[in-house]
Design a protein around this motif. Sequence first.
Motif, PDB file in Angstrom:
ATOM      1  N   LEU A 188       8.705  23.207 -40.125  1.00 30.47           N
ATOM      2  CA  LEU A 188       8.245  24.067 -41.219  1.00 30.47           C
ATOM      3  C   LEU A 188       7.980  23.267 -42.490  1.00 30.47           C
ATOM      4  CD1 LEU A 188      10.517  27.194 -40.690  1.00 30.47           C
ATOM      5  CD2 LEU A 188       8.094  26.958 -40.166  1.00 30.47           C
ATOM      6  N   GLY A 189       8.815  22.282 -42.760  1.00 29.46           N
ATOM      7  CA  GLY A 189       8.586  21.410 -43.917  1.00 29.46           C
ATOM      8  C   GLY A 189       7.317  20.593 -43.770  1.00 29.46           C
ATOM      9  N   LEU A 190       7.072  20.085 -42.572  1.00 22.83           N
ATOM     10  CA  LEU A 190       5.858  19.300 -42.319  1.00 22.83           C
ATOM     11  C   LEU A 190       4.608  20.158 -42.474  1.00 22.83           C
ATOM     12  CD1 LEU A 190       4.748  16.538 -41.366  1.00 22.83           C
ATOM     13  CD2 LEU A 190       4.847  17.449 -39.047  1.00 22.83           C
ATOM     14  N   ILE A 191       4.642  21.376 -41.985  1.00 20.69           N
ATOM     15  CA  ILE A 191       3.500  22.282 -42.135  1.00 20.69           C
ATOM     16  C   ILE A 191       3.236  22.567 -43.614  1.00 20.69           C
ATOM     17  CG2 ILE A 191       2.727  24.660 -41.739  1.00 20.69           C
ATOM     18  CD1 ILE A 191       4.095  24.480 -38.997  1.00 20.69           C
ATOM     19  N   THR A 192       4.295  22.769 -44.393  1.00 20.45           N
ATOM     20  CA  THR A 192       4.142  23.030 -45.822  1.00 20.45           C
ATOM     21  C   THR A 192       3.523  21.833 -46.539  1.00 20.45           C
ATOM     22  OG1 THR A 192       6.041  24.521 -45.767  1.00 20.45           O
ATOM     23  CG2 THR A 192       5.375  23.686 -47.919  1.00 20.45           C
ATOM     24  N   VAL A 193       4.018  20.640 -46.249  1.00 18.14           N
ATOM     25  CA  VAL A 193       3.497  19.429 -46.903  1.00 18.14           C
ATOM     26  C   VAL A 193       2.042  19.183 -46.511  1.00 18.14           C
ATOM     27  CG1 VAL A 193       3.737  16.915 -46.982  1.00 18.14           C
ATOM     28  CG2 VAL A 193       5.749  18.361 -47.224  1.00 18.14           C
TER      29      VAL A 193
END
Length: 113
Positions: free
Chosen positions: A44-49
Amino acid sequence: MALQTLLLNASRNESGVGKIFVDFSIDGPVYISTEHLVAVSLVLGLITVLTLLGNAFVIAAILLTKKLRKASNYLIMSLAVSDLMIACFVMPISAVKEVCFSAEHGMANIYHS
């Protein structure tokens, strides 16, 4: 699996090191590993970044390249700005809610055994 009531409770068992006990009142107990929570958090963090970077690049390309300053590209830029706002304000809160909160009961009490 029907999820009627989700209750997250602490569980102490001998072989469940690094496990989190999730008690589904209808379907029986399910164990979620800490590695699963970490993996979901990272994805989820990677998708946000990536959403932040991709939309920032689209906005920068349209603003910095004189050839791209056309009415149709301004519409694309407005979509990129709205996606950027979603990536800034909505996605981090949703990611934290997905990992740490129960939809029905507010903050879930997650304890590691």
